[in-house]
Design a protein around this motif. Sequence first.
Motif, PDB file in Angstrom:
ATOM      1  N   GLY A  33     -27.270  36.841   4.110  1.00 55.00           N
ATOM      2  CA  GLY A  33     -26.303  37.491   4.973  1.00 55.00           C
ATOM      3  C   GLY A  33     -24.912  36.875   4.964  1.00 55.00           C
ATOM      4  N   LEU A  34     -24.478  36.372   3.804  1.00 54.14           N
ATOM      5  CA  LEU A  34     -23.136  35.804   3.656  1.00 54.14           C
ATOM      6  C   LEU A  34     -22.439  36.456   2.474  1.00 54.14           C
ATOM      7  N   SER A  35     -21.145  36.239   2.382  1.00 49.27           N
ATOM      8  CA  SER A  35     -20.446  36.609   1.153  1.00 49.27           C
ATOM      9  C   SER A  35     -20.616  35.459   0.166  1.00 49.27           C
ATOM     10  N   GLN A  36     -20.239  35.679  -1.093  1.00 47.88           N
ATOM     11  CA  GLN A  36     -20.536  34.719  -2.152  1.00 47.88           C
ATOM     12  C   GLN A  36     -19.891  33.344  -1.937  1.00 47.88           C
ATOM     13  N   THR A  37     -18.616  33.308  -1.640  1.00 50.11           N
ATOM     14  CA  THR A  37     -17.923  32.018  -1.537  1.00 50.11           C
ATOM     15  C   THR A  37     -18.490  31.136  -0.428  1.00 50.11           C
ATOM     16  N   PRO A  38     -18.654  31.631   0.803  1.00 51.46           N
ATOM     17  CA  PRO A  38     -19.260  30.772   1.826  1.00 51.46           C
ATOM     18  C   PRO A  38     -20.686  30.341   1.471  1.00 51.46           C
ATOM     19  N   CYS A  39     -21.419  31.221   0.818  1.00 51.80           N
ATOM     20  CA  CYS A  39     -22.791  30.878   0.417  1.00 51.80           C
ATOM     21  C   CYS A  39     -22.761  29.735  -0.591  1.00 51.80           C
ATOM     22  N   TRP A  40     -21.899  29.858  -1.605  1.00 45.00           N
ATOM     23  CA  TRP A  40     -21.808  28.817  -2.629  1.00 45.00           C
ATOM     24  C   TRP A  40     -21.358  27.493  -2.018  1.00 45.00           C
ATOM     25  N   LYS A  41     -20.426  27.542  -1.060  1.00 44.46           N
ATOM     26  CA  LYS A  41     -19.970  26.317  -0.393  1.00 44.46           C
ATOM     27  C   LYS A  41     -21.101  25.654   0.375  1.00 44.46           C
ATOM     28  N   ARG A  42     -21.959  26.456   0.980  1.00 44.10           N
ATOM     29  CA  ARG A  42     -23.115  25.893   1.688  1.00 44.10           C
ATOM     30  C   ARG A  42     -24.109  25.246   0.712  1.00 44.10           C
ATOM     31  N   VAL A  43     -24.338  25.894  -0.412  1.00 44.36           N
ATOM     32  CA  VAL A  43     -25.224  25.301  -1.420  1.00 44.36           C
ATOM     33  C   VAL A  43     -24.647  23.963  -1.873  1.00 44.36           C
ATOM     34  N   GLN A  44     -23.365  23.916  -2.136  1.00 47.48           N
ATOM     35  CA  GLN A  44     -22.724  22.664  -2.556  1.00 47.48           C
ATOM     36  C   GLN A  44     -22.823  21.604  -1.464  1.00 47.48           C
ATOM     37  N   LYS A  45     -22.669  22.002  -0.208  1.00 49.11           N
ATOM     38  CA  LYS A  45     -22.800  21.076   0.922  1.00 49.11           C
ATOM     39  C   LYS A  45     -24.225  20.511   0.991  1.00 49.11           C
ATOM     40  N   LEU A  46     -25.220  21.377   0.776  1.00 51.70           N
ATOM     41  CA  LEU A  46     -26.620  20.938   0.800  1.00 51.70           C
ATOM     42  C   LEU A  46     -26.918  19.975  -0.351  1.00 51.70           C
ATOM     43  N   GLU A  47     -26.293  20.210  -1.498  1.00 48.69           N
ATOM     44  CA  GLU A  47     -26.455  19.294  -2.632  1.00 48.69           C
ATOM     45  C   GLU A  47     -25.758  17.963  -2.357  1.00 48.69           C
ATOM     46  N   ALA A  48     -24.548  18.010  -1.857  1.00 50.98           N
ATOM     47  CA  ALA A  48     -23.780  16.788  -1.576  1.00 50.98           C
ATOM     48  C   ALA A  48     -24.465  15.923  -0.517  1.00 50.98           C
ATOM     49  N   ALA A  49     -25.143  16.572   0.419  1.00 50.31           N
ATOM     50  CA  ALA A  49     -25.849  15.855   1.483  1.00 50.31           C
ATOM     51  C   ALA A  49     -27.185  15.284   1.012  1.00 50.31           C
ATOM     52  N   GLY A  50     -27.593  15.625  -0.227  1.00 49.88           N
ATOM     53  CA  GLY A  50     -28.867  15.128  -0.746  1.00 49.88           C
ATOM     54  C   GLY A  50     -30.066  15.911  -0.254  1.00 49.88           C
ATOM     55  N   ILE A  51     -29.842  17.056   0.382  1.00 49.76           N
ATOM     56  CA  ILE A  51     -30.953  17.891   0.841  1.00 49.76           C
ATOM     57  C   ILE A  51     -31.533  18.651  -0.343  1.00 49.76           C
ATOM     58  N   ILE A  52     -30.678  19.239  -1.157  1.00 47.74           N
ATOM     59  CA  ILE A  52     -31.115  19.786  -2.443  1.00 47.74           C
ATOM     60  C   ILE A  52     -30.940  18.650  -3.443  1.00 47.74           C
ATOM     61  N   THR A  53     -32.049  18.162  -3.964  1.00 47.10           N
ATOM     62  CA  THR A  53     -31.986  16.995  -4.850  1.00 47.10           C
ATOM     63  C   THR A  53     -31.969  17.359  -6.328  1.00 47.10           C
ATOM     64  N   ARG A  54     -32.609  18.473  -6.694  1.00 42.89           N
ATOM     65  CA  ARG A  54     -32.656  18.919  -8.091  1.00 42.89           C
ATOM     66  C   ARG A  54     -32.964  20.399  -8.130  1.00 42.89           C
ATOM     67  N   ARG A  55     -32.671  21.006  -9.265  1.00 43.51           N
ATOM     68  CA  ARG A  55     -33.109  22.372  -9.554  1.00 43.51           C
ATOM     69  C   ARG A  55     -33.858  22.286 -10.870  1.00 43.51           C
ATOM     70  N   VAL A  56     -35.096  22.720 -10.867  1.00 40.48           N
ATOM     71  CA  VAL A  56     -35.948  22.525 -12.033  1.00 40.48           C
ATOM     72  C   VAL A  56     -36.674  23.815 -12.397  1.00 40.48           C
ATOM     73  N   ALA A  57     -37.222  23.831 -13.598  1.00 41.08           N
ATOM     74  CA  ALA A  57     -38.086  24.923 -14.036  1.00 41.08           C
ATOM     75  C   ALA A  57     -39.536  24.501 -13.834  1.00 41.08           C
ATOM     76  N   LEU A  58     -40.331  25.372 -13.261  1.00 36.39           N
ATOM     77  CA  LEU A  58     -41.759  25.107 -13.119  1.00 36.39           C
ATOM     78  C   LEU A  58     -42.465  25.692 -14.327  1.00 36.39           C
ATOM     79  N   VAL A  59     -43.357  24.913 -14.909  1.00 31.01           N
ATOM     80  CA  VAL A  59     -43.986  25.270 -16.169  1.00 31.01           C
ATOM     81  C   VAL A  59     -45.500  25.344 -15.970  1.00 31.01           C
ATOM     82  N   ASP A  60     -46.124  26.321 -16.597  1.00 33.85           N
ATOM     83  CA  ASP A  60     -47.576  26.447 -16.575  1.00 33.85           C
ATOM     84  C   ASP A  60     -48.155  25.331 -17.435  1.00 33.85           C
ATOM     85  N   PRO A  61     -48.864  24.366 -16.841  1.00 37.30           N
ATOM     86  CA  PRO A  61     -49.358  23.208 -17.599  1.00 37.30           C
ATOM     87  C   PRO A  61     -50.218  23.581 -18.802  1.00 37.30           C
TER      88      PRO A  61
END
Length: 159
Positions: A33-61
């Motif tokens: 429920g946001l526009s793109q720029t505020p959403c992206w800024k929030r994602v960056q804030k979550l990354e900078a705060a260490g809440i989002i630590t990585r983005r990874v691909a999940l693989v079928d073992p």
Amino acid sequence: MSTLTLDRIDRKILHELMHDATLPVAQLAERVGLSQTPCWKRVQKLEAAGIITRRVALVDPEKIGIGLMVFVEIEATDHSPEWRAEFRRVVPRFTEIVEVYRMAGDIDYLLKVAVSDMSAFDEFYLELTRALPCRNITSKFVMETVQTTTALPIDVATA
């Protein structure tokens, strides 16, 4: 670690990204429920705060030749800082170890080990016992994975 207070929108963003980190910003913004720029800024804030630590691909073992998951319980020979330091030094040498937990209770550490087959596990086990003195090592072999997720339960309704 950050003390950032998460509002409902932050929680929705985390919920969506934990289920699909490949979402384009436009689609993520629409879902929360946001526009793109505020959403992206929030994602960056979550990354900078260490809440989002990585983005990874999940693989079928199994599709990459990992046919055996084993939970390995370790009892330390002692509980000294030296043994713990040696344990922390040895563990990263083993790429087969995908998760490590220090436990309370009957065992000291629980390892999740991913290998191709029983022969590979035997090699891993022998090398681990050479590298790290332990009082006891017990292995529990996964017969079937009933449920697995990397998404944490987050209350998206919290204001």
